[in-house]
Every structure is written in structure tokens, then in C-alpha cells.
Design a protein around this motif. Structure first.
Motif, PDB file in Angstrom:
ATOM      1  N   MET A 280     -62.102  23.514   5.707  1.00  0.00           N
ATOM      2  CA  MET A 280     -60.867  22.776   5.439  1.00  0.00           C
ATOM      3  C   MET A 280     -60.288  23.241   4.101  1.00  0.00           C
ATOM      4  N   PRO A 281     -59.375  24.215   4.104  1.00  0.00           N
ATOM      5  CA  PRO A 281     -58.758  24.634   2.837  1.00  0.00           C
ATOM      6  C   PRO A 281     -58.050  23.449   2.179  1.00  0.00           C
ATOM      7  N   LEU A 282     -58.426  23.164   0.957  1.00  0.00           N
ATOM      8  CA  LEU A 282     -57.872  21.995   0.281  1.00  0.00           C
ATOM      9  C   LEU A 282     -56.392  22.155  -0.031  1.00  0.00           C
ATOM     10  N   LYS A 283     -55.871  23.382   0.094  1.00  0.00           N
ATOM     11  CA  LYS A 283     -54.443  23.596  -0.155  1.00  0.00           C
ATOM     12  C   LYS A 283     -53.574  22.778   0.799  1.00  0.00           C
ATOM     13  N   PHE A 284     -54.109  22.466   1.984  1.00  0.00           N
ATOM     14  CA  PHE A 284     -53.305  21.704   2.935  1.00  0.00           C
ATOM     15  C   PHE A 284     -52.979  20.310   2.416  1.00  0.00           C
ATOM     16  N   PHE A 285     -53.855  19.755   1.600  1.00  0.00           N
ATOM     17  CA  PHE A 285     -53.595  18.422   1.080  1.00  0.00           C
ATOM     18  C   PHE A 285     -52.545  18.440  -0.023  1.00  0.00           C
ATOM     19  N   ARG A 286     -52.182  19.647  -0.485  1.00  0.00           N
ATOM     20  CA  ARG A 286     -51.063  19.768  -1.424  1.00  0.00           C
ATOM     21  C   ARG A 286     -49.729  19.896  -0.702  1.00  0.00           C
ATOM     22  N   VAL A 287     -49.772  20.052   0.605  1.00  0.00           N
ATOM     23  CA  VAL A 287     -48.549  20.087   1.416  1.00  0.00           C
ATOM     24  C   VAL A 287     -48.192  18.647   1.779  1.00  0.00           C
ATOM     25  N   ARG A 288     -47.094  18.152   1.261  1.00  0.00           N
ATOM     26  CA  ARG A 288     -46.768  16.731   1.407  1.00  0.00           C
ATOM     27  C   ARG A 288     -46.616  16.329   2.871  1.00  0.00           C
ATOM     28  N   ALA A 289     -46.041  17.216   3.688  1.00  0.00           N
ATOM     29  CA  ALA A 289     -45.865  16.871   5.099  1.00  0.00           C
ATOM     30  C   ALA A 289     -47.200  16.604   5.774  1.00  0.00           C
ATOM     31  N   VAL A 290     -48.215  17.389   5.433  1.00  0.00           N
ATOM     32  CA  VAL A 290     -49.534  17.238   6.050  1.00  0.00           C
ATOM     33  C   VAL A 290     -50.246  16.014   5.499  1.00  0.00           C
TER      34      VAL A 290
ATOM     35  N   ALA B  19     -49.106  13.384   3.752  1.00  0.00           N
ATOM     36  CA  ALA B  19     -48.425  12.113   3.979  1.00  0.00           C
ATOM     37  C   ALA B  19     -48.500  11.687   5.442  1.00  0.00           C
ATOM     38  N   ALA B  20     -48.324  12.645   6.356  1.00  0.00           N
ATOM     39  CA  ALA B  20     -48.371  12.301   7.779  1.00  0.00           C
ATOM     40  C   ALA B  20     -49.766  11.832   8.178  1.00  0.00           C
ATOM     41  N   ASN B  21     -50.810  12.463   7.645  1.00  0.00           N
ATOM     42  CA  ASN B  21     -52.165  12.029   7.960  1.00  0.00           C
ATOM     43  C   ASN B  21     -52.452  10.655   7.381  1.00  0.00           C
ATOM     44  N   ALA B  22     -51.996  10.403   6.165  1.00  0.00           N
ATOM     45  CA  ALA B  22     -52.195   9.074   5.579  1.00  0.00           C
ATOM     46  C   ALA B  22     -51.461   8.014   6.381  1.00  0.00           C
TER      47      ALA B  22
ATOM     48  N   SER C  78     -45.939  15.794  14.628  1.00  0.00           N
ATOM     49  CA  SER C  78     -45.139  16.986  14.338  1.00  0.00           C
ATOM     50  C   SER C  78     -45.241  17.377  12.869  1.00  0.00           C
ATOM     51  N   LEU C  79     -45.099  16.404  11.978  1.00  0.00           N
ATOM     52  CA  LEU C  79     -45.185  16.681  10.547  1.00  0.00           C
ATOM     53  C   LEU C  79     -46.579  17.147  10.142  1.00  0.00           C
ATOM     54  N   ALA C  80     -47.602  16.560  10.732  1.00  0.00           N
ATOM     55  CA  ALA C  80     -48.977  16.877  10.356  1.00  0.00           C
ATOM     56  C   ALA C  80     -49.376  18.295  10.723  1.00  0.00           C
ATOM     57  N   THR C  81     -48.724  18.883  11.720  1.00  0.00           N
ATOM     58  CA  THR C  81     -49.040  20.255  12.119  1.00  0.00           C
ATOM     59  C   THR C  81     -48.006  21.245  11.614  1.00  0.00           C
ATOM     60  N   SER C  82     -47.188  20.818  10.652  1.00  0.00           N
ATOM     61  CA  SER C  82     -46.073  21.657  10.209  1.00  0.00           C
ATOM     62  C   SER C  82     -46.392  22.490   8.980  1.00  0.00           C
TER      63      SER C  82
ATOM     64  N   ALA D 104     -53.779  26.123  13.137  1.00  0.00           N
ATOM     65  CA  ALA D 104     -53.193  25.105  14.012  1.00  0.00           C
ATOM     66  C   ALA D 104     -54.252  24.153  14.558  1.00  0.00           C
ATOM     67  N   GLY D 105     -55.393  24.690  14.979  1.00  0.00           N
ATOM     68  CA  GLY D 105     -56.446  23.848  15.520  1.00  0.00           C
ATOM     69  C   GLY D 105     -57.008  22.901  14.476  1.00  0.00           C
ATOM     70  N   LEU D 106     -57.188  23.408  13.260  1.00  0.00           N
ATOM     71  CA  LEU D 106     -57.719  22.576  12.188  1.00  0.00           C
ATOM     72  C   LEU D 106     -56.781  21.414  11.886  1.00  0.00           C
ATOM     73  N   LEU D 107     -55.483  21.691  11.782  1.00  0.00           N
ATOM     74  CA  LEU D 107     -54.524  20.632  11.492  1.00  0.00           C
ATOM     75  C   LEU D 107     -54.447  19.633  12.645  1.00  0.00           C
ATOM     76  N   SER D 108     -54.583  20.122  13.874  1.00  0.00           N
ATOM     77  CA  SER D 108     -54.618  19.211  15.023  1.00  0.00           C
ATOM     78  C   SER D 108     -55.846  18.322  14.966  1.00  0.00           C
ATOM     79  N   GLY D 109     -56.997  18.917  14.611  1.00  0.00           N
ATOM     80  CA  GLY D 109     -58.210  18.122  14.468  1.00  0.00           C
ATOM     81  C   GLY D 109     -58.091  17.091  13.364  1.00  0.00           C
ATOM     82  N   LEU D 110     -57.401  17.451  12.285  1.00  0.00           N
ATOM     83  CA  LEU D 110     -57.259  16.539  11.150  1.00  0.00           C
ATOM     84  C   LEU D 110     -56.423  15.320  11.519  1.00  0.00           C
TER      85      LEU D 110
END
Length: 483
Positions: free
Chosen positions: A276-286, A288-291, A400-404, A411-417
């Protein structure tokens, strides 16, 4: 959204997910969407379908009260614990291969559970079902986003995926009631076998292999840590119903699970090829959508649970009658999910997610006015439809936002998240709101006392959704950001 991923042939006969070939034929594309949605329907259906069959299971297999609880928990824990790993496996080992593997395991485990002769046979089969579902669920969304180009068409496909998944959860009580009454509890599991076999055959024909060709390998330490952490945390959450929040049997796994997830984050920050690259949590769309999905799931997942209890324990409906009473709500979430893409094209994903959550909060507030002798129209139908229209409107833009925020290789990792966020939110919300309801009833079992407990749970759920609205207003970006 995730970049468009169409399949292109390589010399080895496999397909690269990072190259853009000629567009698929529309009929082939929607056949792929159909296969992915069918897999998602089976996964979500089995979260709730066994609930109405539990008394029959207990009588037939002589299950103890704890064993009965684990018929549900074994599936939920395996499902939550392995989903992030399943999402990364889809990227690295192939989305089609992972889909077929997960669906094959799920179908075989369903057969084993339906034929179980001892209690431990059933529990083992349910755990295997959960593992298969954890591998399958992220692959369904990844295959869908890989098959449909970014834009309105993909939003419609995700709306269909959200509607089918939500419909599976909503239909669980009805399907379980019909099968248990008409046949036996075994068919609650055995029904997955012919359906799973059909979807397997169609997927083998329709799906085209794709995966991330970037030389990465599976981060084994990270995989072990996150799977152990999520599974342990889920175990602690489900223990609250039987043991309470302060018992050592609850506190120890909760603390241990959080500690393992903390170690996972530390390991991921240092490894060269993290799971899980932690950089994804710096992407607000990812992030915020997961939260937001976590918060929404914590409230809305419980709706079916408390509505079913209210219909049966207070209004006196049979299990089948309760399932039929909630059919309009099931249709409402499908309508909301299908309406969301049209609104997203006009207002944007963030605004639609916020609006949907506000509508759902209004429905929960209405439901909290329930009474022990309330008429069906205002005590079940009206608030249920409002809640579920809102849920459908919110889930599609959040997915949609969470996989953007990532490329095709993630893509699979973000879908799993996003699936993990929804599942863990639902598990935690059910544990908390069940405690809230029990605190109000104080052990009383009269219709009035039970109604007061359920009403308080819905009020707290409405408050949680309003908190989710505030979170989205502050956190969701106005424009999609990529890594």
C-alpha cells in the motif's frame, strides 16, 4: 478516475493493462460489466443471506449460541481481513485470473457449506467463502474500470456495480427467507453453486486478462501485517456483541489489530515496493472518499439489520414477510445508484455524494420516529425508501472518487481499499449501534422497549451521517487529483 485500461496482446499472448489498444465493442464491454456485477452481487448477498436461516442451521447441526454467531463472523472476518491483499493480487497476478480464482473458491466453499454435516464443517466453509469473497470483490470493480473508458460511461458502469452490490445486501433477507421456507437452510448456500458456475463460464469467455507490468512483486511482510491486522481488528469488533466493549476478549484483539496496522504503516513507509503506497493517502480524492465510505457504511450497513428486527420483533412480521416489506427499499437503492451518474455529470461527484448522504440522514431521522404500532407506510416503507435512495446516490460517486487517484497498476489496490473501508465501517457501526440500542432497552423485551432502542440507534446513525457530510465538505477536492 483510474486511467482507461483496455487489453492489448503481447508476444506471450497475455495482456498489458498499461497500453491502450482499439476500443472494445459496446456489447463486449457490457458483457464484462455484467460478469463483474454478478460476482459483486454474490459477494454482498452472502453477508446477509444466512441471517434468516440461522435458527434452522442451529436446529439441524446442534450449533451452540457462540457457534451460531460464528456462522456470520467467520465470513465477515475473512472477508475484511484479506480484501486489501486481494486487491493487490489482482494488479500483480492478473485481474481475470484473480476474479476466476476468488469466484471458484467462493463457489466451492458454498457447496461445502451447503453439504455440511457437522458444525465445524459449516464454520470452515463460511471462512473459505469469506476468503474467496475478499479475493473476488476488488477484482470486480477493477475489471469494470479497466473495461469502460473514463467519463460518463464509466460512471454509469460504476453506478450499475454499486446498485447490484447494494441490491445483493438488500435482497439477502428476502432470498434467505424464500429459500429457507420453501426448501431448507442448505439452499441459502447451495444456490451460489449453479449461479457461480454460470458466472465462471461467462467470465472465462468474456474477460480479457490485464495486470500491472511494472516489475513489482508482492510485498509479503506488508501483506502479512495488513491481513493479520484487519482480521484481528474485525475479530475484536465482532466480539463486542457477545463480550461487551470492556472485556479482555474484546480489548486485546482491538489493541493488537491496531498495533499490527501501525507496524504495517511503518513497514510500508520504508519498503521499496510497498503493498500500500502511502502516497495514495496524500491524494485527497482517495483519502476523503475512503473516510466518507467508512462513516457512511458505519450507519447505513446497520439499516437492514435494525429494520428486519423491528419488522419481526415489534410489528410481528414473519422472516419472509420482513424480507418482502423491505423490497421497496431494495429497489430504492438501485434507483439511487443508477440516478447518481446523471447527476455527477451535471453537479460533480463530490456534490452528489454530499447530497446523497444528506438524504440518507433525513431518512434515518424519519425512521427514528418509529413507534411500536406504526403503520407500514410511515414506519417501514417511507423512511426505508428515503434512506436507500440516499445511500445509492452517495455510494456511486464515492467509489468513483476512491479509484480516481492512481494509475492502471494500482486499480485493484484502490478497489480493495474502498471495499475494505465500507466493510470495516459497517462492522464497527453495527457493533456500536447494537450497543447503543441495547443500552436503551436495558434488557427489556417489550415492543415499546425494543422500539426505543432501535429508534436511538437510527438517531445516532443519522448523526454519524451528518458528520460524514461535514467531513466531505471540508476534505473532498473540487477537482480530481492523481498521483
Amino acid at each position: 478516475m483510474t486511467p482507461m485500461v483496455h487489453a492489448s496482446s503481447s508476444p506471450s499472448g497475455q495482456v498489458s493493462a498499461t497500453r491502450l489498444p482499439a476500443a472494445r465493442k459496446p456489447s463486449r464491454t457490457w458483457a464484462v460489466v455484467l460478469a463483474a456485477c454478478a460476482g459483486q452481487f454474490l459477494v454482498v448477498l452472502d453477508v446477509s443471506v444466512v441471517n434468516v436461516a440461522l435458527p434452522s442451521m442451529r436446529a439441524d447441526l446442534a450449533l451452540s449460541a457462540i457457534g451460531l454467531q460464528w456462522v456470520v463472523n467467520a465470513y465477515a472476518i475473512a472477508f475484511a481481513g484479506f480484501m486489501l491483499l486481494g486487491g493487490r493480487a489482482a494488479d500483480l497476478f492478473g485481474r481475470k485470473r484473480t476474479f476466476l480464482t476468488g469466484l471458484g473458491l467462493f463457489t466451492a466453499a458454498s457447496l461445502a457449506g451447503g453439504l455440511a454435516q457437522e458444525d465445524w464443517h459449516l464454520l470452515a466453509a463460511r471462512a473459505a467463502q469469506g476468503l474467496g469473497a475478499a479475493v473476488l470483490a476488488p477484482a470486480t470493480l477493477t475489471i469494470l474500470t479497466s473495461a469502460v473508458p473514463e467519463g460518463p460511461a464509466r460512471n454509469r458502469a460504476i453506478g450499475t456495480w454499486s446498485a447490484v452490490g447494494a441490491g445483493g445486501g438488500a435482497a439477502g433477507g428476502l432470498v434467505g427467507g424464500v429459500l429457507t421456507d420453501a426448501l431448507s437452510w442448505r439452499w441459502v448456500l447451495l444456490i451460489n453453486v449453479p449461479v457461480g458456475a454460470l458466472v465462471l463460464a461467462c467470465a472465462a469467455l468474456w474477460l480479457v486478462e490485464s495486470h500491472a507490468r511494472d516489475g513489482r512483486r508482492l510485498d509479503l511482510p506488508g501483506a502479512l501485517l495488513v491481513t493479520a491486522g484487519l482480521a484481528t481488528l474485525a475479530y475484536g469488533i465482532v466480539q463486542t456483541e457477545a463480550q461487551g466493549w470492556a472485556a479482555a476478549a474484546t480489548v486485546v484483539p482491538l489493541v493488537t489489530g491496531l498495533a499490527l496496522l501501525g507496524v504495517f504503516v511503518a513497514v510500508e513507509a520504508r519498503t521499496k515496493a510497498p503493498l500500500m503506497p502511502l502516497k495514495f493517502f496524500r491524494v485527497r480524492a482517495v483519502s476523503a472518499a475512503n473516510a466518507a465510505m467508512f462513516v457512511n457504511g458505519s450507519a447505513l450497513f446497520c439499516m437492514w439489520f435494525f429494520m428486519t428486527l423491528y419488522a419481526q420483533n415489534v410489528l410481528g412480521y414473519t422472516p419472509l414477510g420482513a424480507g418482502l416489506a423491505l423490497v421497496p427499499s431494495s429497489l430504492a437503492i438501485v434507483i439511487g445508484s443508477k440516478l447518481a451518474p446523471r447527476l455527477m455529470a451535471r453537479a460533480g461527484a463530490g456534490r452528489v455524494a454530499i447530497t446523497g448522504t444528506l438524504v440518507a440522514a433525513g431518512g434515518m431521522a424519519w425512521q427514528s420516529t418509529m413507534s411500536a404500532g406504526g403503520p407500514y407506510l410511515t414506519a417501514v416503507l417511507g423512511p426505508g425508501v428515503v434512506m436507500m435512495v440516499g445511500a445509492g446516490l452517495a455510494s456511486t460517486p464515492l467509489a468513483s472518487l476512491a479509484t480516481s487517484g492512481g494509475g492502471a497498476g494500482d486499480a485493484g489496490l484502490l478497489s480493495g481499499l474502498i471495499n475494505t473501508s465500507r466493510t470495516m465501517g459497517g462492522a464497527l457501526g453495527l457493533a456500536v449501534l447494537s450497543t447503543v440500542a441495547a443500552s436503551r432497552t436495558a434488557g427489556a423485551a417489550t415492543p415499546e422497549a425494543l422500539t426505543a432502542g432501535y429508534a436511538l440507534a437510527f438517531r445516532v446513525g443519522a448523526g454519524a451521517l451528518l458528520g460524514g457530510v461535514l467531513l466531505m465538505l471540508v476534505w473532498l477536492p473540487r477537482r480530481t487529483q492523481r498521483t
